[in-house]
Motif scaffolding. Structure first.
Motif, mmCIF file in Angstrom:
data_model
loop_
_atom_site.group_PDB
_atom_site.id
_atom_site.type_symbol
_atom_site.label_atom_id
_atom_site.label_comp_id
_atom_site.label_asym_id
_atom_site.label_seq_id
_atom_site.Cartn_x
_atom_site.Cartn_y
_atom_site.Cartn_z
ATOM 1 N N ASP A 61 70.373 20.031 58.569
ATOM 2 C CA ASP A 61 71.202 20.197 59.768
ATOM 3 C C ASP A 61 70.357 20.162 61.032
ATOM 4 O OD1 ASP A 61 69.924 22.669 59.806
ATOM 5 O OD2 ASP A 61 71.695 23.786 59.127
ATOM 6 N N VAL A 62 71.006 20.350 62.170
ATOM 7 C CA VAL A 62 70.303 20.238 63.450
ATOM 8 C C VAL A 62 69.276 21.351 63.618
ATOM 9 C CG1 VAL A 62 72.004 21.548 64.794
ATOM 10 C CG2 VAL A 62 70.630 19.769 65.920
ATOM 11 N N GLU A 63 69.545 22.533 63.013
ATOM 12 C CA GLU A 63 68.563 23.620 63.111
ATOM 13 C C GLU A 63 67.254 23.234 62.427
ATOM 14 O OE1 GLU A 63 71.802 24.140 62.474
ATOM 15 O OE2 GLU A 63 72.249 25.196 64.353
ATOM 16 N N GLU A 64 67.364 22.615 61.260
ATOM 17 C CA GLU A 64 66.155 22.165 60.574
ATOM 18 C C GLU A 64 65.493 21.027 61.328
ATOM 19 O OE1 GLU A 64 63.097 21.565 57.704
ATOM 20 O OE2 GLU A 64 64.297 23.280 58.363
ATOM 21 N N ALA A 65 66.291 20.165 61.925
ATOM 22 C CA ALA A 65 65.724 19.084 62.729
ATOM 23 C C ALA A 65 64.902 19.653 63.870
ATOM 24 C CB ALA A 65 66.832 18.187 63.268
ATOM 25 N N ILE A 66 65.422 20.644 64.553
ATOM 26 C CA ILE A 66 64.702 21.267 65.663
ATOM 27 C C ILE A 66 63.419 21.924 65.163
ATOM 28 C CG2 ILE A 66 64.799 23.197 67.291
ATOM 29 C CD1 ILE A 66 67.741 22.404 67.803
ATOM 30 N N ARG A 67 63.499 22.603 64.021
ATOM 31 C CA ARG A 67 62.291 23.221 63.454
ATOM 32 C C ARG A 67 61.227 22.171 63.197
ATOM 33 N NH1 ARG A 67 60.095 25.744 58.232
ATOM 34 N NH2 ARG A 67 61.348 24.309 56.993
#
Length: 270
Positions: A161-167
């Motif tokens: 998801d986008v949270e993992e992408a940001i990480r």
């Protein structure tokens, strides 16, 4: 292409003032896009695959990609960046070698993604970061400016998801990437979150929901660069399909009358 194109390319990346990185698929399309005012040209792995009659996603070799990029570099007077998929190998040393080879032929930069091609699975977090660290170290070792973009493709492939992408983007930045890129965020809010989460320039793909945004809306979200991917090539192939159906199935040639003249094409190229 002169060695100064790497520096020129870097200065184009201004968060909140994005430029269009025009993805071409052959010398003619690159010359036309330059003639229409494109400030930089990029390759597209999918668009190149179309010209070679093969599939995208890990089916184009590094040698093919380098040779294609050399053709574009020799043809245009603006910086050229390479869509170099996963760096053409899993090992960090392979990514580093790809960067060195890209720099040697005169590319101003490349993208490297975190997908274990030809599958659509994402590399494990630590390996993904190490690959970008090795690529970044290689870029800094070149005798020219070179703009390395690290891609977190799991949102596009549906693997995270986008949270993992940001990480991942934040870790790629810490590993030395010059630019960051997550293709096809779900909405402008996610795009703005991605841009705000890092301090390095962010590339946005004009695809999916993002095709509905204007350049001013991309700017407001904080983007520094808007790439086209294979979209322009696919739009061209759609015309071939649609007109081909008219001709081959219906015997109708009228759509050919809507094409532009050969002189108009040449005036853009030369």
């Amino acid at each position: 292409m002169t060695t100064g194109h790497g520096t020129i390319f870097r200065t184009l990346h201004q968060p909140g003032n994005p430029f269009i990185l025009a993805n071409a698929w052959d010398v003619g399309s690159a010359l036309m896009l330059q003639g229409m005012g494109a400030k930089a040209i990029a390759t597209s792995s999918a668009a190149l695959a179309f010209t070679l009659g093969t599939r995208d996603m890990g089916h184009i070799t590094r040698d093919q990609s380098l040779a294609h990029a050399q053709d574009l570099i020799a043809a245009v007077n603006v910086p050229v960046s390479g869509d170099f998929e996963n760096g053409f190998g899993e090992d960090p040393d392979t990514c580093a070698e790809t960067v060195r080879m890209a720099g040697e032929i005169g590319l101003a930069g490349i993208c490297i993604e975190d997908t274990a091609l030809p599958a659509d699975t994402a590399y494990a977090f630590d390996l993904a970061v190490e690959r970008i660290r090795a690529a970044s170290d290689a870029a800094r070792g070149l005798n020219k400016d070179f703009f390395l973009v690290a891609r977190a493709d799991g949102v596009l492939t549906g693997k995270y998801d986008v949270e993992e992408a940001i990480r991942r983007l934040q870790a790629f930045e810490a590993a030395g990437a010059d630019g960051l890129y997550t293709p096809t965020p779900a909405n402008p809010k996610d795009l703005a979150r991605i841009c705000a989460s890092v301090t390095r320039p962010v590339n946005v793909l004009a695809a999916g929901p993002c095709t509905k945004l204007t350049i001013s809306e991309f700017a407001k979200a904080g983007a520094a660069r808007i790439s086209l991917g294979s979209a322009l090539a696919r739009a061209t192939h759609r015309m071939i399909r649609d007109i081909g159906v008219d001709m081959l199935e219906n015997g109708d040639f009228s759509a050919l009358g809507k094409s532009i003249s050969g002189d108009a094409v040449e005036n853009l190229m030369f």
